[in-house]
Design a protein around this motif. Sequence first.
Motif, mmCIF file in Angstrom:
data_model
loop_
_atom_site.group_PDB
_atom_site.id
_atom_site.type_symbol
_atom_site.label_atom_id
_atom_site.label_comp_id
_atom_site.label_asym_id
_atom_site.label_seq_id
_atom_site.Cartn_x
_atom_site.Cartn_y
_atom_site.Cartn_z
ATOM 1 N N LYS A 148 0.760 -1.206 -0.063
ATOM 2 C CA LYS A 148 -0.001 0.050 -0.027
ATOM 3 C C LYS A 148 0.844 1.393 0.140
ATOM 4 O O LYS A 148 1.850 1.366 0.660
ATOM 5 N N PRO A 149 0.429 2.402 -0.689
ATOM 6 C CA PRO A 149 1.384 3.587 -0.944
ATOM 7 C C PRO A 149 0.868 4.420 0.381
ATOM 8 O O PRO A 149 -0.184 4.379 0.813
ATOM 9 N N VAL A 150 1.991 5.015 0.967
ATOM 10 C CA VAL A 150 1.703 5.789 2.103
ATOM 11 C C VAL A 150 2.404 7.277 1.732
ATOM 12 O O VAL A 150 3.566 7.263 1.268
ATOM 13 N N LEU A 151 1.674 8.166 2.055
ATOM 14 C CA LEU A 151 2.312 9.710 1.977
ATOM 15 C C LEU A 151 3.058 10.170 3.195
ATOM 16 O O LEU A 151 2.595 10.247 4.357
ATOM 17 N N GLY A 152 4.279 10.392 3.054
ATOM 18 C CA GLY A 152 5.115 10.993 4.157
ATOM 19 C C GLY A 152 4.988 12.527 4.074
ATOM 20 O O GLY A 152 5.324 13.005 2.938
ATOM 21 N N SER A 167 5.296 15.690 11.456
ATOM 22 C CA SER A 167 5.387 14.611 10.493
ATOM 23 C C SER A 167 4.322 13.834 10.717
ATOM 24 O O SER A 167 3.864 13.415 11.610
ATOM 25 N N LEU A 168 3.699 13.562 9.296
ATOM 26 C CA LEU A 168 2.513 12.666 9.343
ATOM 27 C C LEU A 168 2.813 11.492 8.125
ATOM 28 O O LEU A 168 3.503 11.587 7.038
ATOM 29 N N GLU A 169 2.007 10.276 8.477
ATOM 30 C CA GLU A 169 2.123 9.302 7.420
ATOM 31 C C GLU A 169 0.365 9.127 6.952
ATOM 32 O O GLU A 169 -0.217 8.792 8.115
#
Length: 194
Positions: A148-152, A167-169
């Motif tokens: 699964k793609p995750v945006l950092g 910082s968010l994921e």
Amino acid sequence: MRTAAPVKGRAIMAAELRQDLLGKVDGDRFETLLHEIVDWVCRGAAPSYQPYSQTWDLDSWWHVLSSTKSFLLLAVKENLSKDGVLEHLTGLDSDHQQCFLQVITSRKEDIRQALISATAAISQGALEDLDWQVKLVLSSDKISSVQKPVLGLDLAVNKEGQRESLSLELSQEEVASLVTQLEAANKVVTQMKT
């Protein structure tokens, strides 16, 4: 310009503009007071009670200030037309109605800018910088294959002169929700500017 139909809350606010109190000052003096109230909205310093102490007791003075300020903000916020303003002022005599119209017309932009500033002041932080990266989660300690793609997302926020890093994921669904919320916020800001 549109004329907003008075809803219950707005009708109550207009009713608070009482002729028995406002009628104690003539048109020119009342117009001066309205300009002082607009200055209060824009600059934060309430009008002085001293020049009006012979006209109103302290309770009446605060009622006049708060109800008048509320109505001025409502008229500009709702972008009321001349007829819309007059519709809310039916309990006042024509001299006082005309004073409201003159002040709203001449100081509308000042009040609008004060409303925008007050809205912007809700948040004490301002975004200074951001950095993003897309990561692909291949597996976890519980699932052998996630893919699964995750945006950092790294945000630099200035809060009262102090720079803070967040910082968010975010998952794909969370990114879609964030984009929807940002688009809605942009729409509101765009409407306020026009």
